[in-house]
Design an enzyme around this catalytic site. Structure first.
Site, PDB file in Angstrom:
ATOM      1  N   PHE A 126      41.418  58.516  36.791  1.00 33.60           N
ATOM      2  CA  PHE A 126      42.223  57.322  36.565  1.00 33.60           C
ATOM      3  C   PHE A 126      43.245  57.199  37.678  1.00 33.60           C
ATOM      4  O   PHE A 126      43.562  58.178  38.355  1.00 33.60           O
ATOM      5  CB  PHE A 126      42.933  57.420  35.204  1.00 33.60           C
ATOM      6  CG  PHE A 126      42.627  56.278  34.281  1.00 33.60           C
ATOM      7  CD1 PHE A 126      41.331  55.984  33.899  1.00 33.60           C
ATOM      8  CD2 PHE A 126      43.653  55.483  33.762  1.00 33.60           C
ATOM      9  CE1 PHE A 126      41.064  54.942  33.032  1.00 33.60           C
ATOM     10  CE2 PHE A 126      43.387  54.435  32.891  1.00 33.60           C
ATOM     11  CZ  PHE A 126      42.091  54.167  32.527  1.00 33.60           C
ATOM     12  N   GLU A 169      40.860  50.326  33.496  1.00 32.41           N
ATOM     13  CA  GLU A 169      40.883  51.038  34.762  1.00 32.41           C
ATOM     14  C   GLU A 169      39.728  52.031  34.832  1.00 32.41           C
ATOM     15  O   GLU A 169      39.330  52.463  35.913  1.00 32.41           O
ATOM     16  CB  GLU A 169      42.226  51.787  34.845  1.00 32.41           C
ATOM     17  CG  GLU A 169      42.591  52.300  36.202  1.00 32.41           C
ATOM     18  CD  GLU A 169      44.072  52.696  36.246  1.00 32.41           C
ATOM     19  OE1 GLU A 169      44.929  51.950  35.721  1.00 32.41           O
ATOM     20  OE2 GLU A 169      44.375  53.753  36.810  1.00 32.41           O
ATOM     21  N   ARG A 181      54.025  52.945  35.349  1.00 29.75           N
ATOM     22  CA  ARG A 181      53.337  53.895  34.486  1.00 29.75           C
ATOM     23  C   ARG A 181      51.934  54.154  34.999  1.00 29.75           C
ATOM     24  O   ARG A 181      51.242  53.234  35.420  1.00 29.75           O
ATOM     25  CB  ARG A 181      53.250  53.341  33.070  1.00 29.75           C
ATOM     26  CG  ARG A 181      52.455  54.208  32.120  1.00 29.75           C
ATOM     27  CD  ARG A 181      52.490  53.675  30.707  1.00 29.75           C
ATOM     28  NE  ARG A 181      51.740  52.448  30.545  1.00 29.75           N
ATOM     29  CZ  ARG A 181      50.412  52.399  30.353  1.00 29.75           C
ATOM     30  NH1 ARG A 181      49.689  53.513  30.349  1.00 29.75           N
ATOM     31  NH2 ARG A 181      49.804  51.251  30.181  1.00 29.75           N
ATOM     32  N   HIS A 188      48.952  44.783  34.849  1.00 27.02           N
ATOM     33  CA  HIS A 188      47.716  45.537  35.049  1.00 27.02           C
ATOM     34  C   HIS A 188      46.871  44.769  36.056  1.00 27.02           C
ATOM     35  O   HIS A 188      46.696  43.562  35.922  1.00 27.02           O
ATOM     36  CB  HIS A 188      46.991  45.679  33.714  1.00 27.02           C
ATOM     37  CG  HIS A 188      45.874  46.681  33.733  1.00 27.02           C
ATOM     38  ND1 HIS A 188      44.696  46.454  34.409  1.00 27.02           N
ATOM     39  CD2 HIS A 188      45.765  47.898  33.167  1.00 27.02           C
ATOM     40  CE1 HIS A 188      43.915  47.507  34.249  1.00 27.02           C
ATOM     41  NE2 HIS A 188      44.528  48.395  33.499  1.00 27.02           N
ATOM     42  N   LEU A 247      42.215  42.653  28.785  1.00 26.41           N
ATOM     43  CA  LEU A 247      42.179  43.810  29.681  1.00 26.41           C
ATOM     44  C   LEU A 247      40.767  44.236  30.087  1.00 26.41           C
ATOM     45  O   LEU A 247      39.850  44.222  29.288  1.00 26.41           O
ATOM     46  CB  LEU A 247      42.862  44.980  28.979  1.00 26.41           C
ATOM     47  CG  LEU A 247      43.106  46.214  29.838  1.00 26.41           C
ATOM     48  CD1 LEU A 247      44.136  45.914  30.915  1.00 26.41           C
ATOM     49  CD2 LEU A 247      43.590  47.372  28.979  1.00 26.41           C
ATOM     50  N   HIS A 293      50.986  43.738  30.984  1.00 27.71           N
ATOM     51  CA  HIS A 293      50.320  44.773  30.212  1.00 27.71           C
ATOM     52  C   HIS A 293      51.282  45.707  29.479  1.00 27.71           C
ATOM     53  O   HIS A 293      51.028  46.109  28.355  1.00 27.71           O
ATOM     54  CB  HIS A 293      49.444  45.581  31.169  1.00 27.71           C
ATOM     55  CG  HIS A 293      48.596  46.617  30.504  1.00 27.71           C
ATOM     56  ND1 HIS A 293      47.764  46.307  29.451  1.00 27.71           N
ATOM     57  CD2 HIS A 293      48.434  47.952  30.730  1.00 27.71           C
ATOM     58  CE1 HIS A 293      47.129  47.414  29.066  1.00 27.71           C
ATOM     59  NE2 HIS A 293      47.542  48.414  29.808  1.00 27.71           N
ATOM     60  N   GLN A 337      54.868  46.175  33.759  1.00 26.96           N
ATOM     61  CA  GLN A 337      53.602  46.477  34.434  1.00 26.96           C
ATOM     62  C   GLN A 337      52.607  45.328  34.317  1.00 26.96           C
ATOM     63  O   GLN A 337      52.308  44.876  33.222  1.00 26.96           O
ATOM     64  CB  GLN A 337      52.971  47.732  33.830  1.00 26.96           C
ATOM     65  CG  GLN A 337      51.630  48.088  34.464  1.00 26.96           C
ATOM     66  CD  GLN A 337      51.247  49.532  34.188  1.00 26.96           C
ATOM     67  OE1 GLN A 337      50.800  49.858  33.102  1.00 26.96           O
ATOM     68  NE2 GLN A 337      51.432  50.383  35.167  1.00 26.96           N
ATOM     69  N   ARG A 385      48.909  51.271  39.621  1.00 30.47           N
ATOM     70  CA  ARG A 385      48.672  49.898  39.189  1.00 30.47           C
ATOM     71  C   ARG A 385      49.556  48.884  39.909  1.00 30.47           C
ATOM     72  O   ARG A 385      49.125  47.765  40.199  1.00 30.47           O
ATOM     73  CB  ARG A 385      48.899  49.797  37.678  1.00 30.47           C
ATOM     74  CG  ARG A 385      47.798  50.483  36.907  1.00 30.47           C
ATOM     75  CD  ARG A 385      48.079  50.468  35.427  1.00 30.47           C
ATOM     76  NE  ARG A 385      46.933  51.020  34.691  1.00 30.47           N
ATOM     77  CZ  ARG A 385      46.905  51.209  33.389  1.00 30.47           C
ATOM     78  NH1 ARG A 385      47.972  50.913  32.653  1.00 30.47           N
ATOM     79  NH2 ARG A 385      45.836  51.697  32.802  1.00 30.47           N
TER      80      ARG A 385
END
Lengths: 248, 603
Positions: free
Chosen positions: B121, B253, B415, B236, B250, B380, B234, B309
């Site tokens: 990730f 990822e 994050r 995304h 979404l 997100h 954030q 991100r």
């Protein structure tokens, strides 16, 4: 933009009727988009449940043109828009308001099913080892998003209202996931037969047909459970063995 | 005063996603009575939508992983403005929390030798995310839910809290309503845990559900707690953008973790073009190496698609702005290309990313095993939230705890994917533990009836306004303003305009009118949620104005570089005596030398 008519159930347990709403339709829209649009512009107090709008939470269950569906995954271009699209609440549970039903029975049923009881960890690092092929089936059952569409179409609940004697396909699958969990040591077969009423299921497979997660509820879950119950209860040698064990 | 139904618990947990459930389980295991309030039905909270996995340095796939690497990754991803103690506790305790989920019945995907499988990730040096295909959040919330229902926790489904009640400095209860009948309820408690999740509904394009209106942040702020890091929202990088009805949903990822690549309309893999200095040594410099990394080659470095991100989202915005975007204003995310590398690629994709396959097939008529997806940034996650003590999760209000997304500090300016699922169980547990302890040491307080009357009167005002302003229109205008003026790219003048507009929305919200009655009336609920949305929107904007630099998720085109003056401070927001919103900069807590050394070693 073209418009379409949505015939939505409005009302509560005491009284109600279908009402027609007309709204614009754009590319890719799903039924839930139309309901949201109507809610925002024409009927602020139209009650419906939703959360993720992506088929992951199982909140927006309803009957669209008579078929139990998640509204968020029902594309308008799969429906004939030359006549009104009917949207009504699911039928296996008491109506609260508009598209909302009282599904609390499901949460009570789940509490009565014996919880997961793993065997003691047996790997050197204090955990367990499980092979992927041994958990594939359990993972299939654990995809369930608790939309309760399977409960809605099950005639034992929907038509015969056997809510006191039968837990319905959702919870048979829940029991199956526990019973087939490689680490679980609990035995739920006696309850399955008695309190959970597995015998009421006569495998018409309606539940499987409406499952938005494509879980093979009947073939992979309920039928194997029925077989286990039968093996456990009606096997004469096993029965004698259990009696002897109990008396010892 | 009307006679409101009153409930009493030692610990009241508000919010029933992963953090709330984990807190409730811990508190009830400590022997206190626990009430759990959820805005939706149990098990439907936003955790259910988490896809990719839970980050924990189990070291099952790469044994070089350990808590130190995870800690350093988290701090680097957060641009070092994280609360170091939270990042430390998180990295150390996450593996135990994952193993605990397994002991409670979670069934994670397995390695060949039967252990919990972990995947790559963004921003994580080694494969670290325990997962179940791309439905990890469902697995977690269901595991916690099914464990929790046998613990004697009292669950209040479809209830919303409107205000926290205090006695002197201490929090002693909450006041809210149930959706079904619209009745007001009083919850008396010795300690309260806020676990209300995020605030994505402040933006037009978001992956968040209707619930994520920043309730906990607003409740805590009104009660006198401080909010921290609010500027860091954030976006995304990969949300769906087409057709319009799915905008914002979404795309995990995990697609990139499994080898997915980002390309522009010319087919160019643009992520190779700009690699941040502090990630250069960890990032592959050619596609071949990137692919080898995704296949588990320990000598390879990760592909640039797996950068953090904030960076990936900005690169996508750049491509779109400079005219290299896809037809519907995004870029391409392509996993189908791996068939060049794998014989059974289509089956592999369906097995590893089943819900992505399903989602695109059903909602966008795209077969991701054959075609690229069109994606763009979507709101997100809030890195900012209620400021809490790292160890106990208590805010500066005695008895008021917070955990999960509504609390803040662990993530800093950005994050890492997978760190929220571990955050919610690590700090949910801690919040539950210390709330139970606090409850044992304190007694119930005295409810202030005057306060309750006031909140109740305000709450029913929309009915008196009758056919006033449509609450949905106000909400939409607010979302458009935040999206346009306080979004991915920010500047001072636009944000000043946003503040002016928020003031007008606030006046409009006072005039919001509702038709119908109080029983399950979404128009009324939307009108009531406007207040919390306005509070968090103002907090985001004020904090973003105060941080005159670009760092992590905050990109200021008028201050495009990092600025040392802001390298060691957090923005703090609190309510002043006169009711206005105050912002100040607080120095970061000093990191102990041994942790500084960990970060140095991992550079």
């Amino acid at each position: 933009m073209p418009t379409a008519t949505f015939r939505i159930w409005r009302g509560d347990a005491k009284s109600g009727a279908f009402e027609d709403y007309s709204t614009e339709v754009s590319q890719g829209m799903v039924v839930l988009d139309a309901v949201h649009d109507i809610q925002a512009k024409q009927a602020n107090d139209l009650a419906c449940r939703w959360n993720c709008k992506a088929g992951k939470c199982g909140s927006c269950s309803a009957e669209v043109n008579g078929m139990p569906k998640l509204m968020c995954m029902s594309r308008l271009n799969d429906l004939p828009l030359d006549k009104p699209v009917t949207i009504e609440p699911i039928k296996a549970f008491p109506l609260l308001k508009d598209l909302i039903t009282d599904v609390s029975w499901n949460f009570e049923v789940k509490k009565k099913i014996k919880k997961f009881k793993p065997r003691p960890p047996d790997a050197a690092d204090g955990t367990w080892r499980m092979a992927q092929e041994d958990i594939d089936r359990v993972q299939e059952f654990r995809k369930c998003i608790e939309c309760f569409l399977c409960q809605d179409v099950c005639h034992v609940l929907r038509d015969h209202r056997k809510h006191d004697e039968f837990i319905g396909p959702r919870f048979l699958i829940y029991v199956a996931a526990l019973e087939m969990h490689p680490l679980d040591t609990e035995d739920r077969l006696e309850e399955l037969r008695k309190a959970h009423g597995i015998g009421y299921c006569n495998i018409t497979k309606c539940c499987t047909k409406v499952c938005p997660e494509n879980i093979q509820i009947t073939d992979n879950g309920i039928i194997p459970l029925k077989e286990r119950v039968v093996d456990d209860h009606y096997d004469p040698l096993g029965w004698i063995w259990k009696k002897l064990k109990k008396n010892r | 005063m009307p006679d409101y139904q009153t409930f009493q618990h030692d610990v009241l947990v508000i919010g029933a996603g992963g953090a709330g459930l984990r807190a409730a389980i811990e508190a009830s295991a400590a022997g206190v009575s626990v009430g759990l309030v959820c805005k939706s039905l149990l098990g439907k909270a936003h955790t259910v939508m988490a896809e990719g996995g839970i980050a924990a340095a189990l070291g099952n796939v790469d044994d070089r992983d350990n808590w130190k690497v995870h800690f350093a990754d988290t701090m680097r991803g957060g641009q070092y403005v994280n609360q170091w103690r939270m990042a430390e506790l998180h990295a150390k305790e996450a593996p135990d929390r994952v193993r605990e989920l397994e002991a409670w019945g979670a069934v994670f995907d397995r390695t060949k030798d039967g252990r919990i499988l972990q995947r790559n990730f963004g921003g994580h040096r080694y494969p670290r995310l325990a997962h179940v295909g791309d439905r990890t959040g469902l697995e977690m919330i269901r595991t916690l839910q099914d464990h929790g229902i046998h613990q004697g926790i009292e669950v209040y489904m479809e209830h919303t809290v409107l205000a926290l009640l205090k006695e002197g400095e201490r929090v002693i209860g909450a006041f809210g309503y149930e959706r079904e009948r619209g009745r007001f309820k009083i919850f008396r408690a010795k300690a309260i845990v806020l676990a209300t999740g995020g605030l994505g509904r402040a933006y037009k394009i978001t992956s968040n559900s209707w619930e994520s209106t920043g309730d906990g942040l607003s409740l805590a702020y009104e009660a006198g707690a401080e909010l921290i890091d609010m500027e860091f929202v954030q976006f995304h990088p990969t949300g769906m953008i087409w057709p319009p009805s799915v905008m914002g949903i979404l795309v995990t990822e995990g697609v990139r973790g499994e080898g997915g690549i980002l390309t522009n309309k010319d087919g160019r893999r643009f992520m190779f073009e700009q690699i941040p200095e502090n990630y250069r040594t960890q990032t592959a410099d050619n596609p071949e190496e990137g692919w080898r990394y995704c296949q588990g080659d320990k000598d390879a470095r990760r592909p640039p698609e797996l950068l953090t991100r904030d960076h990936v989202a900005r690169c996508i915005v750049r491509e779109i702005k400079e005219g290299r975007g896809s037809p519907h204003g995004g870029v391409y995310l392509d996993i189908a290309w791996i068939k060049e590398k794998m014989p059974n690629a289509a089956e592999h994709i369906k097995r590893k990313l089943p819900s992505m396959y399903h989602q695109f097939k059903q909602l966008a008529d795209i077969d991701i095993t054959e075609q690229p997806m069109e994606v763009g940034p979507t709101t997100h996650y809030a890195m900012g939230g209620i400021h809490v003590d790292a160890d106990t999760q208590m805010s500066r209000i005695p008895g008021l705890f917070a955990a999960g997304e509504c609390a803040a500090g662990i993530n800093g300016a950005n994050r890492l994917g997978g760190n929220s699922l571990s955050d919610i169980v690590v700090f949910g547990k801690r919040a539950g533990e210390f709330a139970a302890k606090f409850a044992k040491e304190n007694s119930l307080g005295q409810i202030d009836n005057g306060k309750i009357d006031l909140v109740a009167r305000e709450a029913v005002a929309p009915f008196e306004n009758g056919a006033g302003e449509n609450p949905y229109s106000i909400q939409r205008d607010l979302q458009e303003t935040m999206q346009d003026l306080v979004g991915i790219v920010r500047n001072e003048s636009e944000m000043r305009t946003a503040l002016e507009k928020l003031k007008i929305f606030s006046e409009r919200a006072n005039r919001a009118g509702v038709v119908g009655h109080r029983e399950f009336n979404p128009g009324w609920h939307t009108a009531l949620d406007l207040k919390t949305l306005l509070t968090v929107s103002e907090a985001i904007t004020r904090a973003a104005l105060e941080r005159k630099e670009s760092r992590g998720a905050q990109f200021r085109e008028d201050c495009p570089e990092k600025d040392d003056r802001f390298a060691k401070v957090n923005t703090m927001i609190s309510k002043a005596a006169d009711g206005s919103m105050q912002v100040r900069l607080d120095p970061l807590p000093e990191m102990p030398d041994d942790l500084k050394q960990v970060i140095e070693e991992m550079k």
